[in-house]
Design a protein around this motif. Sequence first.
Motif, PDB file in Angstrom:
ATOM      1  N   LEU A 131       0.820  -1.208   0.000  1.00  0.00           N
ATOM      2  CA  LEU A 131       0.000   0.000   0.000  1.00  0.00           C
ATOM      3  C   LEU A 131       0.859   1.265   0.000  1.00  0.00           C
ATOM      4  CD1 LEU A 131      -2.843   1.318   0.301  1.00  0.00           C
ATOM      5  CD2 LEU A 131      -2.505   1.193   2.772  1.00  0.00           C
ATOM      6  N   LEU A 132       1.957   1.225   0.736  1.00  0.00           N
ATOM      7  CA  LEU A 132       2.730   2.448   0.948  1.00  0.00           C
ATOM      8  C   LEU A 132       3.792   2.703  -0.106  1.00  0.00           C
ATOM      9  CD1 LEU A 132       3.200   2.501   4.802  1.00  0.00           C
ATOM     10  CD2 LEU A 132       1.400   3.480   3.387  1.00  0.00           C
ATOM     11  N   THR A 256      -5.826   2.152  -7.441  1.00  0.00           N
ATOM     12  CA  THR A 256      -5.180   1.243  -8.368  1.00  0.00           C
ATOM     13  C   THR A 256      -5.409  -0.207  -7.932  1.00  0.00           C
ATOM     14  OG1 THR A 256      -3.109   1.199  -7.115  1.00  0.00           O
ATOM     15  CG2 THR A 256      -3.381   2.977  -8.749  1.00  0.00           C
ATOM     16  N   ALA A 257      -5.084  -1.124  -8.829  1.00  0.00           N
ATOM     17  CA  ALA A 257      -5.212  -2.543  -8.494  1.00  0.00           C
ATOM     18  C   ALA A 257      -4.301  -2.903  -7.328  1.00  0.00           C
ATOM     19  CB  ALA A 257      -4.885  -3.395  -9.719  1.00  0.00           C
ATOM     20  N   GLY A 258      -3.110  -2.290  -7.287  1.00  0.00           N
ATOM     21  CA  GLY A 258      -2.184  -2.553  -6.192  1.00  0.00           C
ATOM     22  C   GLY A 258      -2.728  -2.101  -4.847  1.00  0.00           C
ATOM     23  N   GLU A 259      -3.374  -0.906  -4.818  1.00  0.00           N
ATOM     24  CA  GLU A 259      -3.960  -0.405  -3.576  1.00  0.00           C
ATOM     25  C   GLU A 259      -5.094  -1.307  -3.105  1.00  0.00           C
ATOM     26  OE1 GLU A 259      -3.541   4.401  -3.493  1.00  0.00           O
ATOM     27  OE2 GLU A 259      -4.796   3.580  -5.081  1.00  0.00           O
ATOM     28  N   ALA A 261      -5.464  -4.499  -3.775  1.00  0.00           N
ATOM     29  CA  ALA A 261      -4.883  -5.758  -3.301  1.00  0.00           C
ATOM     30  C   ALA A 261      -4.277  -5.587  -1.909  1.00  0.00           C
ATOM     31  CB  ALA A 261      -3.822  -6.233  -4.286  1.00  0.00           C
ATOM     32  N   ALA A 262      -3.599  -4.444  -1.687  1.00  0.00           N
ATOM     33  CA  ALA A 262      -2.984  -4.195  -0.382  1.00  0.00           C
ATOM     34  C   ALA A 262      -4.035  -4.085   0.707  1.00  0.00           C
ATOM     35  CB  ALA A 262      -2.153  -2.907  -0.448  1.00  0.00           C
ATOM     36  N   MET A 263      -5.117  -3.353   0.440  1.00  0.00           N
ATOM     37  CA  MET A 263      -6.188  -3.226   1.427  1.00  0.00           C
ATOM     38  C   MET A 263      -6.826  -4.580   1.713  1.00  0.00           C
ATOM     39  SD  MET A 263      -7.985   0.364   0.389  1.00  0.00           S
ATOM     40  CE  MET A 263      -7.054   1.904   0.525  1.00  0.00           C
ATOM     41  N   GLY A 264      -6.982  -5.381   0.666  1.00  0.00           N
ATOM     42  CA  GLY A 264      -7.527  -6.722   0.866  1.00  0.00           C
ATOM     43  C   GLY A 264      -6.645  -7.557   1.774  1.00  0.00           C
ATOM     44  N   LEU A 265      -5.330  -7.466   1.588  1.00  0.00           N
ATOM     45  CA  LEU A 265      -4.399  -8.211   2.448  1.00  0.00           C
ATOM     46  C   LEU A 265      -4.485  -7.748   3.895  1.00  0.00           C
ATOM     47  CD1 LEU A 265      -1.050  -8.548   0.411  1.00  0.00           C
ATOM     48  CD2 LEU A 265      -2.495 -10.404   1.284  1.00  0.00           C
TER      49      LEU A 265
END
Length: 276
Positions: A131-132, A256-259, A261-265
């Motif tokens: 996320l960061l 974004t897709a990365g954000e 995915a990070a929030m999901g994790l």
Amino acid sequence: MNGAWWMVLAAACFGLMGVFVKLAAATLGTVELVFWRTAFAVLLLGGNALLRRQSFATPLLVRHLQRGVLGYISLLCYFYGISHLPLSTAVTLNYTSPLFLALLSMILLRERLSATALLAIALGFAGVALLLKPTLHGLGMLPVLVGLGSGFLAGWSYLHVRELGQAGEAEWRTVFYFALISTLGGLLLMLGQEWHPLTAANLPWVLGLGVTAMIAQLAMTRAYKLGRKLLVANLSYLTVVFSALFGVLLWQHVMTAGELAAMGLIILSGILAGRR
């Protein structure tokens, strides 16, 4: 309304509270925002206790002080993060508190963590790193570290909340003394500094902050009272979802897709940590 729906309401109100903090931050400082947020709770809980003739006396003042100081600094960090980061990012960082609670329980209380809890910690911090990575590049280190600090300090304060509960302290007194210590802390920090006036432009945001925080606290309390604890705890992560939606609607923060995915994790790790 059953416990699950009360938690959905609480999550929506916590998300709205973040919106009001972000809007009010244009004219009010972080210390002032926390002061108005906690002063509202002091008046509400203190007035209700007086009407019910409940006793404020407690033999656990030292523990209340420890919890109050940690919780107050955590709230300062959280509101600062909301003011300087995308709303969804600040809220997600604050919701790392279950990971830090599990980690601190192992370090400070010598609790043995299960494999599930260790997996949760690993997943959670992988999510934080994911996320960061773009956030650090765009906004710098300080807001990110302060936002993450809100989660760490919140997790630490929850250790003291658990100790207060195990010692038989009434829930309303735990919340009241936290709000009182935070309000007094705000007054001390503002000594010699300029207070920004409440105006027609920012008063609606301050009132919105106080009202949504109050409704969220009451709804959350009702949810844990009526609902299944594990389900209710998992639904609390809807605050992250609501915050992301508000960020898109009000500030056009397209994730974004990365954000995502990070929030999901981080959400998954919090759920697993809560089952330890």
